[in-house]
Scaffold this motif. Structure first.
Motif, mmCIF file in Angstrom:
data_model
loop_
_atom_site.group_PDB
_atom_site.id
_atom_site.type_symbol
_atom_site.label_atom_id
_atom_site.label_comp_id
_atom_site.label_asym_id
_atom_site.label_seq_id
_atom_site.Cartn_x
_atom_site.Cartn_y
_atom_site.Cartn_z
ATOM 1 N N ALA A 164 32.941 12.280 9.082
ATOM 2 C CA ALA A 164 33.112 12.342 7.634
ATOM 3 C C ALA A 164 32.083 13.240 6.969
ATOM 4 N N ASP A 165 30.956 13.488 7.620
ATOM 5 C CA ASP A 165 29.903 14.296 7.005
ATOM 6 C C ASP A 165 29.857 15.724 7.549
ATOM 7 N N LEU A 166 30.935 16.171 8.173
ATOM 8 C CA LEU A 166 30.955 17.497 8.798
ATOM 9 C C LEU A 166 30.666 18.610 7.794
ATOM 10 N N PHE A 167 31.130 18.434 6.553
ATOM 11 C CA PHE A 167 31.028 19.512 5.564
ATOM 12 C C PHE A 167 29.835 19.355 4.626
ATOM 13 N N GLU A 168 29.079 18.296 4.791
ATOM 14 C CA GLU A 168 28.025 17.980 3.830
ATOM 15 C C GLU A 168 26.986 19.099 3.741
ATOM 16 N N GLY A 169 26.819 19.647 2.529
ATOM 17 C CA GLY A 169 25.861 20.705 2.289
ATOM 18 C C GLY A 169 26.274 22.079 2.777
ATOM 19 N N ARG A 170 27.500 22.192 3.314
ATOM 20 C CA ARG A 170 27.961 23.455 3.869
ATOM 21 C C ARG A 170 28.789 24.226 2.843
ATOM 22 N N PRO A 171 28.795 25.569 2.897
ATOM 23 C CA PRO A 171 29.648 26.348 1.991
ATOM 24 C C PRO A 171 31.127 26.084 2.272
ATOM 25 N N TRP A 172 31.920 26.015 1.201
ATOM 26 C CA TRP A 172 33.376 25.872 1.332
ATOM 27 C C TRP A 172 33.977 26.975 0.464
#
Length: 361
Positions: free
Chosen positions: A126-134
């Motif tokens: 669930a935290d794969l995208f946390e803080g990452r650019p989208w």
């Protein structure tokens, strides 16, 4: 957003579904392999049941080659109010959707800049995208409601939205993602038939360079086949640098003093350009990379050692900015490299020594 449909329950689709479900969104899951959708559902990513009414947002998480057909089919079936995809290539799918006569006002191409070497729903978090650019690639025709739904998705996944043109995105990821994958694989391929005595000398440098070479070849074939031109352009430039570096190294072997000086200058030039490029890679919190002091600690290879080390570092009042572990070959020990602000290094070193840790210079 109250409801969503995730089409494609691999790593990215299932991770997005887990994030949405964990924040109260009712998520429906679909996949060409129903067993994979059921696996994702069993992990808490949502339900494999079909929605009985149009959902707020359909998230298409399939390989780039299948994005256009999947989005067009979902639109024909009226599955959602808005549609987006999360493929790693953006220009091609949009052009294919135009050729198919799809409704581009209710579609938005996106790309979360996150992943892992493993694939499939069991690798999802669930935290794969946390803080990452989208990355979001809206056009003047994109419906505002769809853009708002996409921004809400990014927020719920705790990622950072970045707006770009689709083709500019494809050129950018060719540089920062697709080419590095191939270069990592090319270096790792040198090890396949290398002498065992050479392989036994592998250290942290070769591990760093070849880490992403462990990625799924089938997944990367899908990605590279959708963005071959920009990747080939960058590899051609790298190939020119390689040719020049090979010539410079040959010069260093020459008996001619002038050729040796020219060779040394050529090698130093590529190393310095590498320094300059590395300095542009964003560091912590997206800021320019900081220069940290490294405190190297010998740790045993047994449960609880890292936790004890971090706890002792925390008691010293030092904030650890980054950490790396270098494993000792064929030994039950390793070196934990703690990156800290230079001013904090002496106090941390003293505190860890006081608690019995062996510090290495």
């Amino acid at each position: 957003m109250r409801t969503a449909l995730v089409i494609g329950t691999g790593l990215i689709g299932t991770s997005a579904a887990l994030a949405l479900a964990g924040r109260g969104v009712r998520v429906h899951l679909a996949d060409h392999d129903p067993a994979q959708a059921r696996t994702a559902a069993s992990l808490g990513a949502g339900t494999a049941d079909e929605p009985d009414a149009p959902v707020d947002l359909a998230i298409v998480a399939v390989p780039p080659a299948y994005v256009a057909a999947t989005v067009a089919d979902a639109q024909r079936r009226g599955l959602a109010r808005g549609y987006l995809d999360v493929a790693s290539v953006k220009g091609g799918p949009r052009r294919e959707l135009t050729e198919l006569g799809a409704d581009l006002t209710h579609y938005l191409g996106t790309h979360p800049m996150s992943g892992r070497e493993r694939s499939g729903p069991l690798a999802a978090t669930a935290d794969l995208f946390e803080g990452r650019p989208w990355v979001l690639t809206p056009t003047p025709d994109t419906d505002t409601e769809v853009l708002n739904l996409a921004l809400e998705l990014v927020s719920l996944c705790r990622a950072v939205p970045v707006v770009m043109d689709a083709d500019a995105h494809d050129r950018a990821v060719a540089l920062v993602s697709h080419t590095p994958q191939l270069l990592s694989s090319l270096v790792a391929a040198r090890l396949a038939d290398a002498d065992e005595s050479a392989v036994r000398l592998c250290g942290q440098g070769i591990r760093d360079v070849t880490r992403i070479a462990g990625s799924d070849p089938r997944m990367w074939m899908d990605i590279l086949a959708a963005n071959p031109g920009p990747v080939a352009d960058i590899l051609a430039a790298v190939a020119a640098d390689l040719d020049a570096t090979v010539a410079a190294l040959r010069g260093l072997q020459s008996a001619d003093e002038e050729k040796r000086r020219s060779g040394a200058s050529g090698v130093e030039d590529v190393l310095r350009r590498g320094n300059a490029g590395r300095d542009r890679v964003p560091g912590k919190h997206g800021a320019a990379p900081a220069t940290y002091e490294v405190v190297t600690v010998l740790i045993g290879d047994q449960p609880g050692e890292l936790a004890r080390l971090f706890a002792d570092a925390g008691r010293s009042g030092t904030n650890i900015e980054d950490v790396r572990i270098e494993h000792a070959t064929a030994q039950q020990a390793g070196l934990a490299q703690l990156m800290v602000e230079p001013s904090a290094a002496p106090a941390l070193t003293a505190a860890l020594r006081e608690r019995g840790w062996a510090i290495r210079s």
